[in-house]
Design a protein around this motif. Structure first.
Motif, PDB file in Angstrom:
ATOM      1  N   LEU A   1      -6.382 -17.073 -24.093  1.00  0.00           N
ATOM      2  CA  LEU A   1      -5.683 -16.111 -23.247  1.00  0.00           C
ATOM      3  C   LEU A   1      -4.182 -16.351 -23.164  1.00  0.00           C
ATOM      4  CD1 LEU A   1      -6.434 -13.697 -21.344  1.00  0.00           C
ATOM      5  CD2 LEU A   1      -6.397 -15.357 -19.471  1.00  0.00           C
ATOM      6  N   LEU A   2      -3.758 -17.615 -23.165  1.00  0.00           N
ATOM      7  CA  LEU A   2      -2.347 -17.942 -22.923  1.00  0.00           C
ATOM      8  C   LEU A   2      -1.713 -18.708 -24.088  1.00  0.00           C
ATOM      9  CD1 LEU A   2      -2.645 -19.007 -19.175  1.00  0.00           C
ATOM     10  CD2 LEU A   2      -1.772 -16.838 -20.052  1.00  0.00           C
ATOM     11  N   THR A   3      -2.229 -18.536 -25.268  1.00  0.00           N
ATOM     12  CA  THR A   3      -1.693 -19.250 -26.425  1.00  0.00           C
ATOM     13  C   THR A   3      -0.199 -18.971 -26.593  1.00  0.00           C
ATOM     14  OG1 THR A   3      -3.804 -19.204 -27.586  1.00  0.00           O
ATOM     15  CG2 THR A   3      -1.828 -19.491 -28.930  1.00  0.00           C
ATOM     16  N   GLY A   4       0.580 -20.035 -26.649  1.00  0.00           N
ATOM     17  CA  GLY A   4       2.018 -19.920 -26.850  1.00  0.00           C
ATOM     18  C   GLY A   4       2.825 -19.637 -25.602  1.00  0.00           C
ATOM     19  N   LYS A   5       2.175 -19.422 -24.466  1.00  0.00           N
ATOM     20  CA  LYS A   5       2.903 -19.138 -23.232  1.00  0.00           C
ATOM     21  C   LYS A   5       3.529 -20.409 -22.668  1.00  0.00           C
ATOM     22  CE  LYS A   5       1.848 -14.732 -22.834  1.00  0.00           C
ATOM     23  NZ  LYS A   5       2.881 -13.692 -23.027  1.00  0.00           N
TER      24      LYS A   5
END
Length: 251
Positions: free
Chosen positions: A2-6
């Motif tokens: 869901l938050l890859t790279g955030k």
């Protein structure tokens, strides 16, 4: 995930039971890079940061300090060049703000509103130079539509937070930045223990909640925060998302 790279800035990590800590843990499990802020007992915050699945950097932030706020983006940039999301999990009020609404002096009310509501705007402004288009600001709320027993001026401060969030959403929307709140049900955190009557509210919440409620489990709230930090609600801003088992719909 869901938050890859955030790249996320998460405030308010005080104990492992805190919503902020659980949010940081869930966010990392969903691929995010996390930075924590702390005030006062930084050694404690650093120990908690080391207990996350991946140790996180910590920067100091007193949201009532103009110098801390002015230097925040520069200090955060030492660890991450841009920010995709911010979690505001900050609230505090003097003891006089609870339990005797009519007797609380203005000075204590002002402190509660400053730390618990104005700080959302202050934090948003402090990190604004690093926010990416599509960034998400998420604050922690407690349903302020009604007057809770003994919650008193903190309830007023939460109502102010809800209004501040709407104005922040209006101001930052043209820059592609969203601002929302998650209204959580009662959880047995360190902050909750300072509220008179909390135990009574917690005991009845589960019976009233259509989905039930576990006051010892902050993960459902953390997941809700992470959903708002993700790209999956791109047209949602200035809103309150309830993570309370459904109590807010019960008459």
């Amino acid at each position: 995930m869901l938050l890859t790279g955030k790249r996320l800035v998460i405030t308010g990590v005080i104990t492992e039971s805190s919503i902020a800590f659980h949010t940081a843990r869930v966010a990392q499990s969903q691929g995010a890079e996390v930075l924590l802020t702390g005030f006062g007992r930084l050694s404690l915050v650093r120990r908690l940061a080391d207990r996350l699945p991946k140790p996180a950097p910590v920067v100091e932030l007193d949201v009532t300090s103009a110098s801390d706020l002015a230097s925040l983006s520069e200090r955060v940039a030492e660890h991450m060049p841009a920010v995709d999301g911010v979690v505001h999990s900050i609230a505090n009020a003097p003891a006089s703000c609870f339990g005797d609404f009519m007797a609380t002096p203005w000075e204590d009310v002002a402190s509660a509103v400053h730390v618990s509501a104005f700080s959302f705007k202050a934090l948003a402004g402090a990190v604004a130079p690093l926010l990416t288009p599509g960034a998400s600001l998420v604050g922690l709320d407690y349903d302020a539509r009604v007057a809770w027993p003994d919650y008193d001026w903190m309830g007023v401060a939460k109502a102010a937070l809800e209004s501040v969030t709407r104005y922040v959403a209006r101001e930052l929307g043209p820059h592609g930045v969203r601002a929302n709140l998650v209204a959580a049900g009662p959880l047995r955190t360190m902050a909750a223990r300072s509220i008179p009557g909390f135990a009574d509210i917690g005991e009845t919440w589960n019976a009233r909640a259509p989905l039930g409620w576990d006051a010892d489990n902050a993960e459902p709230v953390a997941r809700t925060v992470c959903a708002l930090l993700s790209d999956w609600l791109p047209a949602t801003t200035g809103s309150i998302v309830y993570a309370d088992g459904g109590v807010h719909i019960i008459g």
